[in-house]
Design a protein around this motif. Structure first.
Motif, PDB file in Angstrom:
ATOM      1  N   ASP A  78       0.865  -1.184   0.000  1.00  6.56           N
ATOM      2  CA  ASP A  78       0.000   0.000   0.000  1.00  6.56           C
ATOM      3  C   ASP A  78       0.903   1.236   0.000  1.00  6.56           C
ATOM      4  O   ASP A  78       1.740   1.393   0.891  1.00  6.56           O
ATOM      5  CB  ASP A  78      -0.890  -0.032   1.250  1.00  6.56           C
ATOM      6  CG  ASP A  78      -1.931   1.087   1.247  1.00  6.56           C
ATOM      7  OD1 ASP A  78      -2.337   1.526   0.151  1.00  6.56           O
ATOM      8  OD2 ASP A  78      -2.354   1.504   2.352  1.00  6.56           O
ATOM      9  N   GLY A  98      -4.488  -0.213   3.313  1.00  6.95           N
ATOM     10  CA  GLY A  98      -3.572  -1.270   3.772  1.00  6.95           C
ATOM     11  C   GLY A  98      -3.984  -2.009   5.038  1.00  6.95           C
ATOM     12  O   GLY A  98      -3.961  -3.250   5.089  1.00  6.95           O
ATOM     13  N   SER A 109      -5.278  -5.857   5.415  1.00  2.11           N
ATOM     14  CA  SER A 109      -4.552  -6.758   6.311  1.00  2.11           C
ATOM     15  C   SER A 109      -5.508  -7.426   7.322  1.00  2.11           C
ATOM     16  O   SER A 109      -5.351  -8.602   7.650  1.00  2.11           O
ATOM     17  CB  SER A 109      -3.448  -5.974   7.026  1.00  2.11           C
ATOM     18  OG  SER A 109      -2.668  -6.847   7.774  1.00  2.11           O
ATOM     19  N   VAL A 156       1.413  -7.283   4.497  1.00  2.00           N
ATOM     20  CA  VAL A 156       1.073  -6.016   3.850  1.00  2.00           C
ATOM     21  C   VAL A 156       2.161  -4.980   4.170  1.00  2.00           C
ATOM     22  O   VAL A 156       2.403  -4.664   5.340  1.00  2.00           O
ATOM     23  CB  VAL A 156      -0.331  -5.510   4.272  1.00  2.00           C
ATOM     24  CG1 VAL A 156      -0.654  -4.201   3.557  1.00  2.00           C
ATOM     25  CG2 VAL A 156      -1.403  -6.559   3.966  1.00  2.00           C
ATOM     26  N   THR A 189       1.856  -6.902   9.121  1.00  2.00           N
ATOM     27  CA  THR A 189       2.225  -5.755   8.281  1.00  2.00           C
ATOM     28  C   THR A 189       3.680  -5.374   8.530  1.00  2.00           C
ATOM     29  O   THR A 189       4.265  -5.750   9.552  1.00  2.00           O
ATOM     30  CB  THR A 189       1.391  -4.495   8.612  1.00  2.00           C
ATOM     31  OG1 THR A 189       1.699  -4.102   9.953  1.00  2.00           O
ATOM     32  CG2 THR A 189      -0.093  -4.723   8.470  1.00  2.00           C
TER      33      THR A 189
END
Ligand SMILES: C[S@@+](CC[C@H](N)C(=O)[O-])C[C@H]1O[C@@H](n2cnc3c(N)ncnc32)[C@H](O)[C@@H]1O
Length: 213
Positions: free
Chosen positions: A75, A84, A88, A100, A124
Motif C-alpha cells: 500500500d 492497507g 490486512s 502487507v 504488516t
C-alpha cells in the motif's frame, strides 16, 4: 452483533466474516483515538458513522482485486491505513499469509500504523520512507488511495517496481477524464469496478504498465 452487521450492510455481497467486522470496529476506535492526537482523517468524518462507509467499506471493497497468492501486498501512501490496514484485517481473518507493506513517509502516521497493527495482530511492515526513493520493489498487488495523480502513480510503479501483479487505484469524480488522458502516454490493461460507496467513483485494476513513447 446485529448492530455491527447493519453498519457494514454495504459489504453484504462480499461475504465478509463476522470476526473481520469486529476487527473493523476495533480499528474504527483506534482511528478515532489516533485522530485526536494527529490529523489522520477529517475531524467531521472521524466523529460519526460516516467513517465506516467513507473509509472502511470503501477500502474493503477492493478485496476481490487483491492477489491472495503473493507473499506481499504493498500500500503506497498508506496514511491512517486505508486501504492497507483494512486489507490486512481481511487477509488475517482469511488465514492468508501475505504480509502487507505500508509505505508512509510521515513519522507520526507510521507510528500510528505500527500501533494499530500491534493492537490488531496484523502481519504488516510499516516502511517509513519516501516511496519514490525505493528501488527494485517486488510485490503482488499494489494499492493507492488518495495518494498522487494517476500518471505519477503509473510512473512510480513502472520505474520503482521490478515485479508486481496488479495496481489498484481509487478513482474520483474526474476519473474517466484522468483515465483517458493517462492512456495517451501509457499502455496498460485495466478493469473498472463501480464504487459501492460513491456513485461518482470507481476502482481501477491495472496490469502490464508500459510507456508508449
Ligand atoms: C491524502 S493521504 C491518503 C492516505 C490514505 N491512503 C487514505 O486513503 O486515507 C496521502 C498519504 O501519502 C503519504 N505520502 C505522500 N507522499 C509520500 C511518499 N513520497 N512516500 C510515502 N508516503 C507518502 C502522506 O504522508 C499521506 O499520509
Amino acid at each position: 452483533m446485529e448492530e455491527i452487521l447493519k453498519k457494514y450492510s454495504l459489504l453484504k455481497g462480499l461475504n465478509v466474516p463476522r470476526e473481520t467486522l469486529i476487527d473493523f470496529e476495533l480499528f474504527v476506535s483506534i482511528l478515532q483515538q489516533g485522530n485526536e492526537k494527529i490529523n489522520i482523517i477529517s475531524e467531521e468524518t472521524a466523529k460519526n458513522n460516516v467513517i465506516r462507509e467513507r473509509h472502511i467499506v470503501d477500502s474493503a471493497q477492493i478485496i476481490e482485486f487483491i492477489d491472495l497468492n503473493s507473499n506481499t501486498i504493498t500500500d503506497i501512501g498508506s496514511g491512517g491505513g486505508m486501504p492497507g490496514i483494512i486489507i490486512s484485517i481481511m487477509t488475517k481473518n482469511m488465514k492468508n499469509l501475505a504480509k502487507v507493506h505500508l509505505y508512509e513517509k510521515s513519522h507520526h502516521k507510521s507510528s500510528f500504523l505500527r500501533k494499530a497493527s500491534r493492537h490488531l495482530k496484523l502481519n504488516t511492515e510499516v516502511i517509513e520512507e519516501n516511496i519514490f526513493e525505493a528501488q527494485n520493489l517486488e510485490t503482488g498487488t499494489i494499492t493507492a488511495r488518495a495518494f498522487k495523480p494517476l500518471p505519477i502513480i503509473l510512473d512510480l510503479v513502472y520505474k520503482n517496481f521490478s515485479t508486481y501483479k496488479n495496481l489498484i487505484v481509487f478513482m474520483g469524480k474526474n476519473g474517466e477524464k484522468v483515465l483517458k488522458e493517462a492512456l495517451i502516454n501509457w499502455d496498460f490493461d485495466f478493469e473498472k469496478k463501480k464504487s459501492i460507496t460513491s456513485k461518482d467513483s470507481f476502482l481501477l485494476n491495472i496490469k502490464n504498465i508500459k510507456k508508449k513513447h
